[in-house]
Design a protein around this motif. Structure first.
Motif, PDB file in Angstrom:
ATOM      1  N   SER A  14       0.837  -1.187   0.000  1.00 57.90           N
ATOM      2  CA  SER A  14       0.000   0.000   0.000  1.00 57.90           C
ATOM      3  C   SER A  14       0.881   1.249   0.000  1.00 57.90           C
ATOM      4  O   SER A  14       2.064   1.190   0.359  1.00 57.90           O
ATOM      5  N   PRO A  15       0.340   2.396  -0.414  1.00 55.96           N
ATOM      6  CA  PRO A  15       1.134   3.627  -0.410  1.00 55.96           C
ATOM      7  C   PRO A  15       1.722   3.956   0.958  1.00 55.96           C
ATOM      8  O   PRO A  15       2.861   4.422   1.049  1.00 55.96           O
ATOM      9  N   GLU A  16       0.964   3.712   2.024  1.00 56.57           N
ATOM     10  CA  GLU A  16       1.493   4.028   3.355  1.00 56.57           C
ATOM     11  C   GLU A  16       2.626   3.094   3.765  1.00 56.57           C
ATOM     12  O   GLU A  16       3.549   3.500   4.488  1.00 56.57           O
ATOM     13  N   GLN A  17       2.583   1.847   3.318  1.00 59.97           N
ATOM     14  CA  GLN A  17       3.694   0.947   3.595  1.00 59.97           C
ATOM     15  C   GLN A  17       4.956   1.401   2.877  1.00 59.97           C
ATOM     16  O   GLN A  17       6.053   1.323   3.420  1.00 59.97           O
ATOM     17  N   VAL A  18       4.784   1.902   1.659  1.00 60.54           N
ATOM     18  CA  VAL A  18       5.933   2.407   0.905  1.00 60.54           C
ATOM     19  C   VAL A  18       6.454   3.693   1.525  1.00 60.54           C
ATOM     20  O   VAL A  18       7.663   3.882   1.684  1.00 60.54           O
ATOM     21  N   GLY A  19       5.537   4.596   1.876  1.00 63.86           N
ATOM     22  CA  GLY A  19       5.952   5.913   2.354  1.00 63.86           C
ATOM     23  C   GLY A  19       6.483   5.944   3.761  1.00 63.86           C
ATOM     24  O   GLY A  19       7.515   6.573   4.039  1.00 63.86           O
ATOM     25  N   THR A  20       5.798   5.258   4.699  1.00 61.51           N
ATOM     26  CA  THR A  20       6.172   5.345   6.114  1.00 61.51           C
ATOM     27  C   THR A  20       6.455   4.000   6.762  1.00 61.51           C
ATOM     28  O   THR A  20       6.987   3.953   7.874  1.00 61.51           O
ATOM     29  N   GLY A  21       6.075   2.918   6.100  1.00 63.87           N
ATOM     30  CA  GLY A  21       6.233   1.596   6.701  1.00 63.87           C
ATOM     31  C   GLY A  21       5.075   1.215   7.589  1.00 63.87           C
ATOM     32  O   GLY A  21       5.034   0.097   8.126  1.00 63.87           O
ATOM     33  N   ASP A  22       4.108   2.119   7.760  1.00 65.74           N
ATOM     34  CA  ASP A  22       2.949   1.832   8.607  1.00 65.74           C
ATOM     35  C   ASP A  22       1.997   0.881   7.885  1.00 65.74           C
ATOM     36  O   ASP A  22       1.903   0.872   6.659  1.00 65.74           O
ATOM     37  N   ALA A  23       1.272   0.089   8.678  1.00 65.65           N
ATOM     38  CA  ALA A  23       0.297  -0.836   8.108  1.00 65.65           C
ATOM     39  C   ALA A  23      -0.826  -1.079   9.094  1.00 65.65           C
ATOM     40  O   ALA A  23      -0.591  -1.211  10.299  1.00 65.65           O
ATOM     41  N   ASP A  24      -2.046  -1.113   8.596  1.00 69.34           N
ATOM     42  CA  ASP A  24      -3.210  -1.467   9.396  1.00 69.34           C
ATOM     43  C   ASP A  24      -4.133  -2.294   8.501  1.00 69.34           C
ATOM     44  O   ASP A  24      -3.751  -2.624   7.376  1.00 69.34           O
ATOM     45  N   PRO A  25      -5.326  -2.666   8.951  1.00 71.66           N
ATOM     46  CA  PRO A  25      -6.199  -3.495   8.105  1.00 71.66           C
ATOM     47  C   PRO A  25      -6.440  -2.936   6.712  1.00 71.66           C
ATOM     48  O   PRO A  25      -6.602  -3.685   5.747  1.00 71.66           O
ATOM     49  N   ARG A  26      -6.437  -1.611   6.574  1.00 70.52           N
ATOM     50  CA  ARG A  26      -6.667  -1.006   5.260  1.00 70.52           C
ATOM     51  C   ARG A  26      -5.501  -1.285   4.310  1.00 70.52           C
ATOM     52  O   ARG A  26      -5.677  -1.263   3.088  1.00 70.52           O
ATOM     53  N   SER A  27      -4.322  -1.545   4.862  1.00 69.14           N
ATOM     54  CA  SER A  27      -3.172  -1.925   4.025  1.00 69.14           C
ATOM     55  C   SER A  27      -3.392  -3.297   3.415  1.00 69.14           C
ATOM     56  O   SER A  27      -3.065  -3.544   2.240  1.00 69.14           O
ATOM     57  N   ASP A  28      -3.931  -4.218   4.208  1.00 69.27           N
ATOM     58  CA  ASP A  28      -4.284  -5.534   3.674  1.00 69.27           C
ATOM     59  C   ASP A  28      -5.375  -5.417   2.618  1.00 69.27           C
ATOM     60  O   ASP A  28      -5.361  -6.124   1.605  1.00 69.27           O
ATOM     61  N   VAL A  29      -6.338  -4.519   2.847  1.00 67.50           N
ATOM     62  CA  VAL A  29      -7.413  -4.297   1.872  1.00 67.50           C
ATOM     63  C   VAL A  29      -6.816  -3.844   0.537  1.00 67.50           C
ATOM     64  O   VAL A  29      -7.233  -4.309  -0.530  1.00 67.50           O
ATOM     65  N   TYR A  30      -5.845  -2.931   0.602  1.00 64.48           N
ATOM     66  CA  TYR A  30      -5.188  -2.459  -0.629  1.00 64.48           C
ATOM     67  C   TYR A  30      -4.559  -3.635  -1.373  1.00 64.48           C
ATOM     68  O   TYR A  30      -4.716  -3.770  -2.594  1.00 64.48           O
ATOM     69  N   ALA A  31      -3.852  -4.492  -0.642  1.00 64.22           N
ATOM     70  CA  ALA A  31      -3.199  -5.645  -1.272  1.00 64.22           C
ATOM     71  C   ALA A  31      -4.225  -6.581  -1.899  1.00 64.22           C
ATOM     72  O   ALA A  31      -3.992  -7.130  -2.994  1.00 64.22           O
ATOM     73  N   VAL A  32      -5.365  -6.783  -1.251  1.00 61.21           N
ATOM     74  CA  VAL A  32      -6.414  -7.632  -1.825  1.00 61.21           C
ATOM     75  C   VAL A  32      -6.981  -6.983  -3.091  1.00 61.21           C
ATOM     76  O   VAL A  32      -7.317  -7.672  -4.058  1.00 61.21           O
ATOM     77  N   GLY A  33      -7.053  -5.650  -3.108  1.00 59.35           N
ATOM     78  CA  GLY A  33      -7.499  -4.951  -4.309  1.00 59.35           C
ATOM     79  C   GLY A  33      -6.553  -5.186  -5.477  1.00 59.35           C
ATOM     80  O   GLY A  33      -6.988  -5.415  -6.610  1.00 59.35           O
ATOM     81  N   ILE A  34      -5.242  -5.130  -5.211  1.00 59.20           N
ATOM     82  CA  ILE A  34      -4.258  -5.418  -6.255  1.00 59.20           C
ATOM     83  C   ILE A  34      -4.382  -6.874  -6.696  1.00 59.20           C
ATOM     84  O   ILE A  34      -4.295  -7.200  -7.893  1.00 59.20           O
ATOM     85  N   LEU A  35      -4.595  -7.762  -5.726  1.00 59.41           N
ATOM     86  CA  LEU A  35      -4.774  -9.181  -6.037  1.00 59.41           C
ATOM     87  C   LEU A  35      -5.988  -9.385  -6.937  1.00 59.41           C
ATOM     88  O   LEU A  35      -5.939 -10.138  -7.922  1.00 59.41           O
ATOM     89  N   ALA A  36      -7.092  -8.707  -6.629  1.00 54.72           N
ATOM     90  CA  ALA A  36      -8.295  -8.816  -7.447  1.00 54.72           C
ATOM     91  C   ALA A  36      -8.023  -8.334  -8.873  1.00 54.72           C
ATOM     92  O   ALA A  36      -8.456  -8.960  -9.849  1.00 54.72           O
TER      93      ALA A  36
END
Length: 381
Positions: A186-208
């Protein structure tokens, strides 16, 4: 997989006096997964052995043990069960449920893009497993096809919770190493390294997006270039890459991959609810996801003369509302022709109108599809 049985010194070893290491299944930068046997229970297991460099890092071991305990408490059909963890000399290891089958990555390589009903059948259990983890306060951080396992019975499960976080907090982690697979961060993982459930949601969106189109949305010369593209670019709609993708899936991907985390689904449960609505609105039939034929797991089973599953890809569904996924002779609006037969009657409750409705819907979607099959070669068929 590069490692062979003969060259791997761990093959044949018994970790912690209990877990026999048999055949390598997959090797990554942090670990190697083996087919193994719990000698005490006479139970086949998967043994993930971390790279020896991690065993000497106390911070990693503390986090590794903590994450393993947390994940072991999670129970859901969409999660790979964790049985045990330990340290044997220089080898930190995790003992998990052995999923006889293969990975979603292997299935994509064998069969390419999936029609919508197959995509929904993959995403539903993945989101279900993630939802349980999110409610428990856990974030996966590395959702990708390699971490989605498909059993020979059609079960879809997500694996490898907690390992990215454990490695990220290890003292040996280099600042030049971007943890998690770049294509799905997710953009926040790239930018700050932070991650929460919405980061997993982003990854599932890319997977879809990848399941629908056969490719991830961003490309680049290296992992950093791929990762940083999402900072300034939205994920395009899947229908722009392959004709025939319903607009409902475009909207699902758009919401999941919004650059602003607040604009995404709040968590996996929220995204799963939207997916359910999409399935209902489109009237998508039930579907049993097949395991890949030529998986590393099947190869490992063959090496050790383990009886292979007898279920064949061409075997009919085990119940009236399950459908086998096969390579067709051609495509229609990005949907496999043979799959148009998937809308079989669900027992006595389903009438001929159901089939007509599905065919009509597919025909409407096909309005913008390829002319005279000119785009079929682009799908590699």
């Amino acid at each position: 997989m590069e490692t062979s049985q003969c060259s791997d010194p761990l093959v044949g070893a018994v970790l912690d006096g209990r877990y026999r290491v048999d055949t390598p299944i997959a090797t990554g930068g942090m670990s190697t997964v083996y087919r193994g046997l719990d000698i005490r229970l006479d139970r086949p297991v998967a043994v993930k052995v971390m790279d020896p460099r991690y065993a000497g890092d106390q911070q990693f071991m503390v986090r590794f043990q903590r994450e393993a305990r947390a994940v072991a408490r999670l129970k859901h059909p969409g999660l790979v069960s964790v049985y045990d963890q330990g340290l044997d000399g220089r080898h930190a290891f995790l003992v998990m449920e052995l999923v006889e089958g293969g990975t979603l990555r292997e299935l994509l390589e064998e069969r390419g893009p999936m029609p919508p009903h197959a995509v929904a059948a993959v995403l539903a259990p993945v989101l279900g497993g993630l939802a349980v983890a999110h409610r428990a306060g856990l974030v996966h951080r590395d959702v990708k096809p390699e971490n989605v396992l498909i059993s020979d019975d059609g079960d879809v499960k997500i694996a490898d919770f907690g390992l990215v976080r454990a490695v990220a907090e290890a003292k040996i982690t280099s600042t030049s190493v971007m943890l998690g697979t770049a294509a799905y961060l997710s953009p926040e993982q790239v930018g700050t390294g932070d991650a929460d459930p919405r980061s997993d949601v982003y990854a599932v969106g890319i997977l879809a997006y990848e399941l629908l189109t056969g490719a991830t949305p961003f490309t680049g010369d290296n992992a950093l270039a791929v990762a940083y593209q999402r900072m300034d670019n939205d994920v395009p709609p899947p229908s722009a890459a392959i004709a025939g993708v319903p607009c409902q899936f475009d909207d699902l991907v758009a919401c999941a991959t919004a650059r602003d985390p607040d604009a995404r689904f709040a968590d996996a449960q929220d995204m799963a609810a939207e997916l359910d609505d999409v399935v209902t609105e489109l009237g998508l039939p039930a579907f049993r996801v097949p395991a890949p034929r030529n998986s590393a797991q099947h190869a490992a089973a063959t090496v050790h003369h383990v009886r292979r599953p007898t279920r064949a890809f061409t075997r009919g569904p085990s119940s009236p509302d399950e459908v086998e996924y096969r390579r067709p002779a051609g495509l229609f609006a990005g949907i496999e022709i043979d799959e148009l037969e998937l809308a079989r009657q669900r027992g006595k409750r389903v009438t001929t109108f159901w089939l007509i409705a599905i065919l009509t819907l597919t025909g409407l979607i096909a309005a913008g599809a390829w002319t005279l099959g000119s785009n079929l070669p682009a799908l590699g068929l």
